[in-house]
Scaffold this active site. Structure first.
Site: not given
Length: 297
Positions: A45-46, A123, A229, A54, A106, A200, A227
């Site tokens: 989310g960031i 990751h 959600q 996302d 990323d 995020g 966040n």
């Protein structure tokens, strides 16, 4: 993957009103001022403000696939660090932020200027490749691509004398083992943490979602989640914020009287000293570890 998508209720996004958000930001700023070992934990989310999709948002990758539709295409070819990424750089520069743990591959955190010994990229990093034989890591100017799928091979060879090992992508896919050295470093830092800020992330992927809550029952640690959600950890929060990451960090930095620096391309791939630091400090896997790819070492 698609089976990890959220259901219709879980996918709903919530937004704090200005009257709700303002006191929350002031509280978060106070938490940061008083923390002794402040760690930020980041999710996809960031990076949406950089044009990167996302995974579990309303138009996220897994959400779209679960619906049988194609995810929205990337809106940028070469994404740059966002306001949030740059705010973390300044927080670290001023001694507030002690360490950063990210689920993102990323590469935007390193590009932003976060130092290589102050981050654990759980990751992997799309700009990095590694030698499984000797453990040496390499940072590249562009995204690293595999020439073979499950072998993770990139087609490049290790330059360590007498090694001649084959290089592999460092990004972690579903069902692939986690990078042990990286997890160990993140765990070590998380044990010292007294303020966890999760930004995020839907807090659904283990072990990443477990790290911010370590030692939370000791009552000496605070958990803050920002966040849109809801997450499974909301009831454990000292503070729960429903707002976009860039909005939160812009307000927090103003409250702390800190300026958010503009992004400048540091051209890390051409900086000899930075590359040396990266090879020495970036936590990844133990030399000889072979459980993260198929085929011979």
């Amino acid at each position: 993957m698609a089976h990890t998508a959220l259901d219709d209720e879980e996918i709903i996004e919530y937004f704090d009103t200005p009257d709700e958000l303002d006191p929350k930001i002031k509280t978060l700023a106070d938490f940061i001022r008083n923390a002794k070992h402040f760690i930020v934990y980041t999710g996809a989310g960031i990076s949406t403000a950089a044009g990167i999709n996302d995974f579990r948002g309303p138009t996220g990758v897994w959400t779209s696939r679960a619906k049988g539709v194609a995810p929205p295409p990337r809106t940028v070819v070469n994404p740059e660090p966002t306001l949030t990424h740059m705010a973390f750089v300044e927080l670290m520069r001023n001694g507030y932020l002690k360490f950063l743990v990210s689920q993102n591959c990323d590469g935007l955190h390193l590009k932003s200027g976060i130092t290589t010994n102050k981050i654990a990229e759980l990751h992997g990093n799309s700009n990095c490749e590694a030698c499984a034989k000797c453990g040496k890591v390499y940072y590249r100017q562009t995204r690293v691509k595999s020439v073979e799928g499950k072998s993770r091979l990139t087609g490049n060879m290790c330059t360590t004398p007498d090694c001649n090992g084959r290089l592999r992508r460092t990004t972690v896919a579903f069902s692939q083992s986690m990078p042990g050295v990286c997890i160990d470093r993140a765990t070590e830092e998380s044990k010292k943490c007294d303020l966890s800020l999760c930004m995020g992330t839907s807090m659904r992927v283990s072990p990443a979602c477990d790290l911010p809550t370590m030692n939370l029952k000791s009552r000496k640690k605070k958990l803050v989640i920002a966040n849109l959600q809801k997450t499974p950890y909301d009831d454990q929060c000292a503070l729960r914020i429903f707002a976009r990451c860039d909005e939160v960090m812009k307000m927090v930095m103003k409250e702390l009287n800190l300026m958010i620096p503009s992004y400048t391309d540091l051209q890390l791939w051409s900086n000899a000293q930075w590359l040396t630091d990266f090879e020495q400090n970036w936590p990844f896997r133990t030399a000889g570890d072979t459980d993260w790819f198929s085929g011979d070492i």
